[in-house]
Write an enzyme that holds these catalytic residues in place. Sequence first.
Site, PDB file in Angstrom:
ATOM      1  N   ASP A  98       0.616  -1.119  -0.146  1.00 17.43           N
ATOM      2  CA  ASP A  98       0.163   0.003  -0.106  1.00 17.43           C
ATOM      3  C   ASP A  98       0.745   1.259   0.051  1.00 17.43           C
ATOM      4  O   ASP A  98       1.898   1.363   1.047  1.00 17.43           O
ATOM      5  CB  ASP A  98      -0.910  -0.299   1.293  1.00 17.43           C
ATOM      6  CG  ASP A  98      -2.217   0.733   1.103  1.00 17.43           C
ATOM      7  OD1 ASP A  98      -1.858   2.255   0.824  1.00 17.43           O
ATOM      8  OD2 ASP A  98      -2.996   0.674   1.567  1.00 17.43           O
ATOM      9  N   HIS A 100      -0.424   4.387  -0.021  1.00 17.20           N
ATOM     10  CA  HIS A 100      -1.222   5.583   0.621  1.00 17.20           C
ATOM     11  C   HIS A 100      -0.593   6.151   1.875  1.00 17.20           C
ATOM     12  O   HIS A 100      -0.617   5.353   3.049  1.00 17.20           O
ATOM     13  CB  HIS A 100      -2.693   5.199   0.769  1.00 17.20           C
ATOM     14  CG  HIS A 100      -3.464   5.079  -0.450  1.00 17.20           C
ATOM     15  ND1 HIS A 100      -3.498   3.780  -1.051  1.00 17.20           N
ATOM     16  CD2 HIS A 100      -3.933   5.987  -1.519  1.00 17.20           C
ATOM     17  CE1 HIS A 100      -3.919   3.687  -2.153  1.00 17.20           C
ATOM     18  NE2 HIS A 100      -4.536   5.154  -2.367  1.00 17.20           N
ATOM     19  N   SER A 151      -5.430  -4.209   2.073  1.00 17.55           N
ATOM     20  CA  SER A 151      -4.634  -3.763   3.326  1.00 17.55           C
ATOM     21  C   SER A 151      -5.264  -4.264   4.669  1.00 17.55           C
ATOM     22  O   SER A 151      -4.821  -4.532   5.595  1.00 17.55           O
ATOM     23  CB  SER A 151      -4.282  -2.306   3.450  1.00 17.55           C
ATOM     24  OG  SER A 151      -3.433  -1.780   2.087  1.00 17.55           O
TER      25      SER A 151
HETATM   26 CO1  B1M Z   1      -5.616   5.710  -4.204  1.00 18.22          CO
HETATM   27  N1  B1M Z   1      -7.194   4.668  -3.703  1.00 18.22           N
HETATM   28  N2  B1M Z   1      -5.022   4.223  -5.422  1.00 18.22           N
HETATM   29  N3  B1M Z   1      -4.332   6.782  -4.669  1.00 18.22           N
HETATM   30  N4  B1M Z   1      -6.728   6.850  -3.194  1.00 18.22           N
HETATM   31  C1  B1M Z   1      -8.220   5.104  -2.786  1.00 18.22           C
HETATM   32  C2  B1M Z   1      -7.956   4.525  -1.331  1.00 18.22           C
HETATM   33  C3  B1M Z   1      -9.467   4.567  -3.201  1.00 18.22           C
HETATM   34  C4  B1M Z   1     -10.747   4.221  -1.931  1.00 18.22           C
HETATM   35  C5  B1M Z   1     -10.194   5.525  -4.371  1.00 18.22           C
HETATM   36  C6  B1M Z   1     -11.453   4.994  -4.925  1.00 18.22           C
HETATM   37  O1  B1M Z   1     -11.635   4.332  -5.792  1.00 18.22           O
HETATM   38  N5  B1M Z   1     -12.439   5.815  -4.732  1.00 18.22           N
HETATM   39  C7  B1M Z   1      -9.221   3.164  -3.944  1.00 18.22           C
HETATM   40  C8  B1M Z   1      -9.232   1.834  -3.001  1.00 18.22           C
HETATM   41  C9  B1M Z   1     -10.160   0.906  -3.205  1.00 18.22           C
HETATM   42  C10 B1M Z   1     -10.121  -0.239  -2.392  1.00 18.22           C
HETATM   43  O2  B1M Z   1      -9.076  -0.801  -2.031  1.00 18.22           O
HETATM   44  N6  B1M Z   1     -11.157  -0.982  -2.573  1.00 18.22           N
HETATM   45  C11 B1M Z   1      -7.792   3.438  -4.338  1.00 18.22           C
HETATM   46  C12 B1M Z   1      -7.128   2.803  -5.325  1.00 18.22           C
HETATM   47  C13 B1M Z   1      -8.062   1.728  -6.222  1.00 18.22           C
HETATM   48  C14 B1M Z   1      -5.520   3.093  -5.725  1.00 18.22           C
HETATM   49  C15 B1M Z   1      -4.834   2.375  -6.881  1.00 18.22           C
HETATM   50  C16 B1M Z   1      -4.839   0.849  -6.812  1.00 18.22           C
HETATM   51  C17 B1M Z   1      -4.977   2.976  -8.184  1.00 18.22           C
HETATM   52  C18 B1M Z   1      -4.521   2.092  -9.341  1.00 18.22           C
HETATM   53  O3  B1M Z   1      -3.172   2.143  -9.404  1.00 18.22           O
HETATM   54  N7  B1M Z   1      -5.272   1.668 -10.180  1.00 18.22           N
HETATM   55  C19 B1M Z   1      -3.491   2.467  -6.331  1.00 18.22           C
HETATM   56  C20 B1M Z   1      -2.980   1.663  -5.229  1.00 18.22           C
HETATM   57  C21 B1M Z   1      -1.380   1.825  -5.274  1.00 18.22           C
HETATM   58  C22 B1M Z   1      -0.965   0.805  -3.933  1.00 18.22           C
HETATM   59  O4  B1M Z   1      -1.324   1.411  -2.608  1.00 18.22           O
HETATM   60  N8  B1M Z   1      -0.622  -0.115  -4.305  1.00 18.22           N
HETATM   61  C23 B1M Z   1      -3.830   4.053  -5.839  1.00 18.22           C
HETATM   62  C24 B1M Z   1      -2.834   5.104  -5.828  1.00 18.22           C
HETATM   63  C25 B1M Z   1      -3.022   6.449  -5.290  1.00 18.22           C
HETATM   64  C26 B1M Z   1      -2.212   7.451  -5.364  1.00 18.22           C
HETATM   65  C27 B1M Z   1      -0.557   7.290  -5.503  1.00 18.22           C
HETATM   66  C28 B1M Z   1      -2.343   8.381  -6.875  1.00 18.22           C
HETATM   67  C29 B1M Z   1      -2.764   8.576  -4.389  1.00 18.22           C
HETATM   68  C30 B1M Z   1      -1.843   8.375  -2.858  1.00 18.22           C
HETATM   69  C31 B1M Z   1      -0.819   9.463  -2.624  1.00 18.22           C
HETATM   70  C32 B1M Z   1      -0.096   9.113  -1.257  1.00 18.22           C
HETATM   71  O5  B1M Z   1      -0.946   8.996  -0.473  1.00 18.22           O
HETATM   72  N9  B1M Z   1       0.971   9.614  -1.378  1.00 18.22           N
HETATM   73  C33 B1M Z   1      -4.109   8.105  -3.892  1.00 18.22           C
HETATM   74  C34 B1M Z   1      -5.199   8.736  -3.284  1.00 18.22           C
HETATM   75  C35 B1M Z   1      -4.775  10.267  -3.063  1.00 18.22           C
HETATM   76  C36 B1M Z   1      -6.291   8.176  -3.095  1.00 18.22           C
HETATM   77  C37 B1M Z   1      -7.606   8.981  -2.526  1.00 18.22           C
HETATM   78  C38 B1M Z   1      -8.268   9.607  -3.475  1.00 18.22           C
HETATM   79  C39 B1M Z   1      -7.443   9.886  -1.292  1.00 18.22           C
HETATM   80  C40 B1M Z   1      -6.666   9.158   0.027  1.00 18.22           C
HETATM   81  C41 B1M Z   1      -6.124  10.157   0.899  1.00 18.22           C
HETATM   82  O6  B1M Z   1      -4.949  10.695   1.105  1.00 18.22           O
HETATM   83  N10 B1M Z   1      -7.181  10.730   1.647  1.00 18.22           N
HETATM   84  C42 B1M Z   1      -8.413   7.560  -1.637  1.00 18.22           C
HETATM   85  C43 B1M Z   1      -9.855   7.999  -1.924  1.00 18.22           C
HETATM   86  C44 B1M Z   1     -10.388   7.660  -0.522  1.00 18.22           C
HETATM   87  O7  B1M Z   1      -9.824   7.627   0.515  1.00 18.22           O
HETATM   88  N11 B1M Z   1     -11.632   7.703  -0.170  1.00 18.22           N
HETATM   89  C45 B1M Z   1      -7.838   6.370  -2.754  1.00 18.22           C
HETATM   90  C46 B1M Z   1      -6.870  11.759   2.850  1.00 18.22           C
HETATM   91  C47 B1M Z   1      -6.257  11.228   4.089  1.00 18.22           C
HETATM   92  C48 B1M Z   1      -6.160  12.154   5.344  1.00 18.22           C
HETATM   93  O8  B1M Z   1      -7.156  10.086   4.489  1.00 18.22           O
HETATM   94  O9  B1M Z   1      -5.842   8.236   4.388  1.00 18.22           O
HETATM   95  O10 B1M Z   1      -8.098   8.010   5.111  1.00 18.22           O
HETATM   96  P1  B1M Z   1      -6.849   8.743   5.116  1.00 18.22           P
HETATM   97  O11 B1M Z   1      -6.393   8.857   6.520  1.00 18.22           O
HETATM   98  C49 B1M Z   1      -7.449   9.522   7.587  1.00 18.22           C
HETATM   99  C50 B1M Z   1      -7.991   8.158   8.368  1.00 18.22           C
HETATM  100  O12 B1M Z   1      -8.322   7.045   7.462  1.00 18.22           O
HETATM  101  C51 B1M Z   1      -7.222   8.118   9.513  1.00 18.22           C
HETATM  102  O13 B1M Z   1      -6.853   9.259   9.872  1.00 18.22           O
HETATM  103  C52 B1M Z   1      -6.553   9.920   8.596  1.00 18.22           C
HETATM  104  C53 B1M Z   1      -6.916  11.495   9.087  1.00 18.22           C
HETATM  105  O14 B1M Z   1      -8.076  11.626   9.583  1.00 18.22           O
HETATM  106  N12 B1M Z   1      -6.128   7.091   9.505  1.00 18.22           N
HETATM  107  C54 B1M Z   1      -5.167   6.843  10.678  1.00 18.22           C
HETATM  108  C55 B1M Z   1      -5.211   6.662   8.508  1.00 18.22           C
HETATM  109  N13 B1M Z   1      -4.290   5.952   8.761  1.00 18.22           N
HETATM  110  C56 B1M Z   1      -4.269   6.014  10.260  1.00 18.22           C
HETATM  111  C57 B1M Z   1      -3.672   5.009  11.089  1.00 18.22           C
HETATM  112  C58 B1M Z   1      -3.531   5.539  12.465  1.00 18.22           C
HETATM  113  C59 B1M Z   1      -4.712   6.323  12.882  1.00 18.22           C
HETATM  114  C60 B1M Z   1      -5.687   6.923  11.979  1.00 18.22           C
HETATM  115  O15 B1M Z   1      -2.860   5.104  13.275  1.00 18.22           O
HETATM  116  C61 B1M Z   1      -1.987   3.858  13.276  1.00 18.22           C
END
Ligand code: B1M
Length: 214
Positions: A98, A100, A151
């Site tokens: 992963d 992200h 993940s």
């Molecule tokens: Co990706 N991605 N992405 N992506 N991406 C998602 C996660 C996705 C939901 C988008 C969608 O389809 N709507 C989807 C996953 C679907 C699934 O698994 N069912 C997805 C996909 C499919 C993919 C790829 C597979 C796409 C592809 O290549 N075809 C690929 C995966 C690559 C891989 O990981 N092997 C991919 C790639 C990418 C980018 C590189 C382009 C980029 C990431 C860049 C980076 O992080 N450096 C990206 C992004 C930006 C997203 C979305 C749009 C936004 C994620 C984000 O940063 N959110 C995302 C859509 C979504 O999440 N709905 C998506 C903002 C961030 C602050 O939130 O990380 O949730 P989040 O963190 C929150 C909480 O979750 C929590 O606190 C944070 C703040 O409140 N939290 C924790 C998180 N970790 C924590 C740990 C803790 C405590 C709290 O303690 C240990």
Amino acid sequence: EKVEERLAQRIVDGDRKGLDDDLNIALAEYEPLHIINNFLLDGMKVVGELFGAGKMQLPFVLQAAETMKAAVAYLEPYMERADGQEKGTIVLATVKGDVHDIGKNLVDIILTNNGYKVVNLGIKQPIADILKAADEHKADVVGLSGLLVKSTVIMRENLEEMTRQGWKVPVILGGAALTRSYVEQDCQQAYSTGGVAYARDAFDGLTLMDKVVN
Ligand code: B1M
């Protein structure tokens, strides 16, 4: 257009030109974390929706993510830091497979600013490396992040491995694909030698840290 909306739109558009100026305008009125949580993450939410609906292509999602990172980096020095001695240590990582890391890095910033030592290992981390770091740094907590549905399975497997090795260190799991019941039931079952907790967001992570360490 107001600066609040402009900032959200900048994330959606991946538009970094003049970003710092808008952040300065916003800083005159809001705390840095308020700007992140309310305006910037609003934009990221839209990006996720557009991407999920097939209306945004991956390179643009990457641009959005880079813009988000640039904004957070700009805001970080403006955040308040608790002083005094370190309250405890967390080894933090995005799990194997992963990439992200925006959420994980926010957790890092918030815990660091609140007096914790954060050993941030980065992305795609195999459990062996995470546990090696936990050992080396005598971690009080291990924090795993991951956004892919895949993940959530990796996390459970990681916990099974920790059970096999007899670890007792508390584990915090976070990331958008997790649910509380998956963490508290499935994951907790997988980690019979220790405790697992679910963090919905970064502040939840801080609350849990405070609970575990103090
Ligand atoms: Co990706 N991605 N992405 N992506 N991406 C998602 C996660 C996705 C939901 C988008 C969608 O389809 N709507 C989807 C996953 C679907 C699934 O698994 N069912 C997805 C996909 C499919 C993919 C790829 C597979 C796409 C592809 O290549 N075809 C690929 C995966 C690559 C891989 O990981 N092997 C991919 C790639 C990418 C980018 C590189 C382009 C980029 C990431 C860049 C980076 O992080 N450096 C990206 C992004 C930006 C997203 C979305 C749009 C936004 C994620 C984000 O940063 N959110 C995302 C859509 C979504 O999440 N709905 C998506 C903002 C961030 C602050 O939130 O990380 O949730 P989040 O963190 C929150 C909480 O979750 C929590 O606190 C944070 C703040 O409140 N939290 C924790 C998180 N970790 C924590 C740990 C803790 C405590 C709290 O303690 C240990």
